[in-house]
Structure formats: structure tokens, C-alpha cells
Design a protein around this motif. Sequence first.
Motif, PDB file in Angstrom:
ATOM      1  N   PRO A  76       0.846  -1.213   0.000  1.00 49.91           N
ATOM      2  CA  PRO A  76       0.000   0.000   0.000  1.00 49.91           C
ATOM      3  C   PRO A  76       0.874   1.254   0.000  1.00 49.91           C
ATOM      4  N   LEU A  77       1.401   1.594  -1.151  1.00 53.53           N
ATOM      5  CA  LEU A  77       2.321   2.722  -1.249  1.00 53.53           C
ATOM      6  C   LEU A  77       1.560   4.042  -1.187  1.00 53.53           C
ATOM      7  N   PRO A  78       2.191   5.090  -0.661  1.00 52.19           N
ATOM      8  CA  PRO A  78       1.548   6.413  -0.632  1.00 52.19           C
ATOM      9  C   PRO A  78       1.496   7.028  -2.024  1.00 52.19           C
ATOM     10  N   ALA A  79       1.011   8.247  -2.095  1.00 54.39           N
ATOM     11  CA  ALA A  79       0.894   8.929  -3.387  1.00 54.39           C
ATOM     12  C   ALA A  79       2.263   9.060  -4.049  1.00 54.39           C
ATOM     13  N   GLU A  80       2.254   9.159  -5.374  1.00 55.05           N
ATOM     14  CA  GLU A  80       3.509   9.190  -6.113  1.00 55.05           C
ATOM     15  C   GLU A  80       4.342  10.422  -5.801  1.00 55.05           C
ATOM     16  N   ASP A  81       3.698  11.512  -5.393  1.00 51.32           N
ATOM     17  CA  ASP A  81       4.444  12.728  -5.084  1.00 51.32           C
ATOM     18  C   ASP A  81       4.821  12.809  -3.605  1.00 51.32           C
ATOM     19  N   ALA A  82       4.739  11.691  -2.895  1.00 45.91           N
ATOM     20  CA  ALA A  82       5.062  11.687  -1.462  1.00 45.91           C
ATOM     21  C   ALA A  82       6.538  11.992  -1.259  1.00 45.91           C
ATOM     22  N   GLY A  83       6.808  12.857  -0.302  1.00 47.76           N
ATOM     23  CA  GLY A  83       8.179  13.206   0.020  1.00 47.76           C
ATOM     24  C   GLY A  83       8.712  12.377   1.175  1.00 47.76           C
ATOM     25  N   ARG A  84       9.879  12.778   1.650  1.00 48.05           N
ATOM     26  CA  ARG A  84      10.525  12.028   2.720  1.00 48.05           C
ATOM     27  C   ARG A  84       9.686  12.028   3.998  1.00 48.05           C
ATOM     28  N   THR A  85       9.090  13.172   4.310  1.00 47.80           N
ATOM     29  CA  THR A  85       8.264  13.256   5.517  1.00 47.80           C
ATOM     30  C   THR A  85       7.028  12.372   5.400  1.00 47.80           C
ATOM     31  N   ASP A  86       6.415  12.374   4.222  1.00 47.46           N
ATOM     32  CA  ASP A  86       5.227  11.537   4.016  1.00 47.46           C
ATOM     33  C   ASP A  86       5.573  10.055   4.153  1.00 47.46           C
ATOM     34  N   LEU A  87       6.723   9.659   3.625  1.00 42.74           N
ATOM     35  CA  LEU A  87       7.117   8.256   3.721  1.00 42.74           C
ATOM     36  C   LEU A  87       7.416   7.868   5.167  1.00 42.74           C
ATOM     37  N   ARG A  88       8.003   8.799   5.908  1.00 41.72           N
ATOM     38  CA  ARG A  88       8.281   8.493   7.308  1.00 41.72           C
ATOM     39  C   ARG A  88       6.990   8.346   8.101  1.00 41.72           C
ATOM     40  N   ARG A  89       6.008   9.174   7.817  1.00 45.03           N
ATOM     41  CA  ARG A  89       4.728   9.073   8.517  1.00 45.03           C
ATOM     42  C   ARG A  89       3.975   7.805   8.116  1.00 45.03           C
ATOM     43  N   ALA A  90       4.101   7.423   6.857  1.00 38.76           N
ATOM     44  CA  ALA A  90       3.410   6.212   6.405  1.00 38.76           C
ATOM     45  C   ALA A  90       3.965   4.964   7.078  1.00 38.76           C
ATOM     46  N   ASP A  91       5.258   4.983   7.410  1.00 34.96           N
ATOM     47  CA  ASP A  91       5.910   3.874   8.129  1.00 34.96           C
ATOM     48  C   ASP A  91       5.624   2.529   7.459  1.00 34.96           C
ATOM     49  N   LEU A  92       5.936   2.452   6.173  1.00 34.78           N
ATOM     50  CA  LEU A  92       5.707   1.205   5.446  1.00 34.78           C
ATOM     51  C   LEU A  92       6.506   0.026   6.005  1.00 34.78           C
ATOM     52  N   PRO A  93       7.749   0.233   6.499  1.00 32.99           N
ATOM     53  CA  PRO A  93       8.463  -0.921   7.059  1.00 32.99           C
ATOM     54  C   PRO A  93       7.747  -1.575   8.237  1.00 32.99           C
ATOM     55  N   GLY A  94       6.821  -0.868   8.868  1.00 30.51           N
ATOM     56  CA  GLY A  94       6.071  -1.457   9.973  1.00 30.51           C
ATOM     57  C   GLY A  94       4.815  -2.185   9.549  1.00 30.51           C
ATOM     58  N   GLU A  95       4.468  -2.118   8.271  1.00 27.74           N
ATOM     59  CA  GLU A  95       3.256  -2.768   7.782  1.00 27.74           C
ATOM     60  C   GLU A  95       3.459  -4.282   7.680  1.00 27.74           C
ATOM     61  N   ALA A  96       2.400  -5.011   7.985  1.00 23.83           N
ATOM     62  CA  ALA A  96       2.469  -6.477   7.897  1.00 23.83           C
ATOM     63  C   ALA A  96       2.709  -6.929   6.460  1.00 23.83           C
ATOM     64  N   SER A  97       2.134  -6.210   5.502  1.00 23.29           N
ATOM     65  CA  SER A  97       2.325  -6.588   4.098  1.00 23.29           C
ATOM     66  C   SER A  97       3.785  -6.434   3.679  1.00 23.29           C
ATOM     67  N   PHE A  98       4.448  -5.404   4.211  1.00 22.31           N
ATOM     68  CA  PHE A  98       5.867  -5.225   3.883  1.00 22.31           C
ATOM     69  C   PHE A  98       6.696  -6.348   4.494  1.00 22.31           C
ATOM     70  N   HIS A  99       6.415  -6.713   5.733  1.00 22.20           N
ATOM     71  CA  HIS A  99       7.138  -7.817   6.373  1.00 22.20           C
ATOM     72  C   HIS A  99       6.940  -9.112   5.586  1.00 22.20           C
ATOM     73  N   ALA A 100       5.729  -9.332   5.110  1.00 18.84           N
ATOM     74  CA  ALA A 100       5.460 -10.550   4.339  1.00 18.84           C
ATOM     75  C   ALA A 100       6.244 -10.544   3.034  1.00 18.84           C
ATOM     76  N   PHE A 101       6.319  -9.379   2.394  1.00 18.35           N
ATOM     77  CA  PHE A 101       7.081  -9.295   1.145  1.00 18.35           C
ATOM     78  C   PHE A 101       8.568  -9.551   1.391  1.00 18.35           C
ATOM     79  N   VAL A 102       9.112  -8.953   2.441  1.00 16.92           N
ATOM     80  CA  VAL A 102      10.533  -9.157   2.753  1.00 16.92           C
ATOM     81  C   VAL A 102      10.816 -10.629   3.029  1.00 16.92           C
ATOM     82  N   GLU A 103       9.941 -11.275   3.775  1.00 16.15           N
ATOM     83  CA  GLU A 103      10.149 -12.691   4.076  1.00 16.15           C
ATOM     84  C   GLU A 103      10.047 -13.547   2.819  1.00 16.15           C
ATOM     85  N   ASP A 104       9.174 -13.160   1.892  1.00 12.27           N
ATOM     86  CA  ASP A 104       9.091 -13.896   0.628  1.00 12.27           C
ATOM     87  C   ASP A 104      10.403 -13.801  -0.147  1.00 12.27           C
ATOM     88  N   VAL A 105      10.995 -12.609  -0.155  1.00 12.04           N
ATOM     89  CA  VAL A 105      12.273 -12.440  -0.854  1.00 12.04           C
ATOM     90  C   VAL A 105      13.369 -13.240  -0.155  1.00 12.04           C
TER      91      VAL A 105
END
Length: 282
Positions: A76-105
Motif C-alpha cells: 500500500p504505497l503512498p501517493a507518487e508525489d510523497a516526500g521524505r516526511t510523508d514516507l516516514r509518517r506512512a511507516d511502510l516498514p512497519g506494515e504487515a504486508s511489507f514484512h510478508a514481502f521481505v520474508e518472501d524475498v
Amino acid sequence: MVQIVTLRERLAALPTTVRRRAVATGHRASLVADARAVAPEVPRSAEPAHLERAARRLLRRAAQDEFAREGVARLPLPAEDAGRTDLRRADLPGEASFHAFVEDVLSAVDIAPSPLERDDAVALREARGSADAYGLSPEVASDLASYLLCRAHALQEIEDATGGGPVRGTGLEEYLAAQSVQVREEIRDALVRQVRVPLELRAARERHARLGGGEQAPAEPLPPRGEERRDLGRRARSAVEFAQSEAGRAAFGALRSGAERAYGRYGRDGERRQTPRTPPQD
């Protein structure tokens, strides 16, 4: 009467360390050639660390390719124009879907003793099913990384035996286990950067949009295959033999004579052009 010493006796008289180093040098050159067959960026004077870094780069790149191939669509990526602050607030590394993707790799990464020989590794890298427009699959990258790390361990054993570096004294299994831990950490870090650094995330999105639509990425140049290398060697030997033959010497002599005549003619013409004319006398 002068005593005749046979070649075998001369070789037997050489110090044991000299013979051992000669054998080690040949073995070392063969191991480096094995590594360069799949990682041409490895220098000819490579040390074990060069091969280790090449293996880690191979796997990091494969993880980034997998993120562009599947991660962009799965997460679930943020908007394409998201900046560094937006990415930090989104905290994608903490998402369960991101953990599942990393484990798949990471599940595709298996650093183990490699049975591959040089031609097997080259064939695996060039196989149609090993890569797509994004790059190598994580499974193939893992096999090639294991191949490189096994060569790195063999190089380290040579250095330990000849005193060319710090003695590690670890077995292959222990060595690969330590490398596997480091590789997995670097893969995790590389994937986290993909969702925290705006430029890297934007580049992955652009690759997914471009290649997912069927556009092919420019192919990376591969090192010449064995038959091509042998053909180049035959051409080089033929050129040297021709240059050393009587016909070759005659041909080069004719070319040299023609060049000398042309140079002499050019020099005389230049002198005539540069000679100042005598002004007319009144």
C-alpha cells in the motif's frame, strides 16, 4: 666431466615453498577467472573481499528488482508525489504486508555450498528462465552468490596457506553461515530504503510502470562466451603468425615504404609552399 643434472633433479632441488606458491598462484588465477565469468566487475587481482562484495551486490540488486517486479503492486504505497516526511509518517516498514514481502524475498535466498562449475554458472546466468526485463530472479541470484562465496572461501584458504593475509581458519559451512546472515541483513536494509527514500521508490515505480506494460529494458552486456573467446584467441594467433611470416614482413615493408614516400613528398611540398617568393626587382 661436467655432471649432467636432469630437469627432475633441478625441480626437486627447488625449495618446497617456491613450488607450493607456484601451484597456489595458478589455483588462485583459476578461482578469480571463475568469479569473473559471472561477475566481470571483479578485478583480475581480486582478493576474497572482492568476491564477497560482488555476491552481496548481486543479491541486493535482485531484491531491488523483485521490489519493482512485485512489491510495487503488493504494497500500500503512498501517493507518487510523497516526500521524505510523508514516507516516514506512512511507516511502510512497519506494515504487515511489507514484512510478508521481505520474508518472501528472503525465503528465496539460500546460501549453501555450490556444486556449480564455471560453465554451469555462466549457463545459469544466461538461461532464458533466469531473468526477465527487471533482472535476475532472487533464486538465481542466490545460486550465483553461493558460487562466488565458495570461490571467495577457496581464495581465503590459499591466502591462509601461503601467509598472504590474516588467517581466518573457518570451514566452508561456518563461513557461508556467517555470510548468509550478513547478506540477509543487507537485503532487509535495501528493501527498507526502497520505501523510505523518495528517489528510490520513484525509480521502482517508474520501472514497474514501464516494464509492467511490456517494454523491454536494455540488456546488460555479458562477457564473451567461451566459443567467442576462443575465436578471438585464434584470430590473434593468426595475426601474429602472419606478421612473423615472410609474406607478412613483405606486406608490412611495402606499407612502410609507401608511408615513407608519402611523408617525404608531403615534406617537400610543404617546404615549397613555405618558401617565400622573391619580390620582383624594379
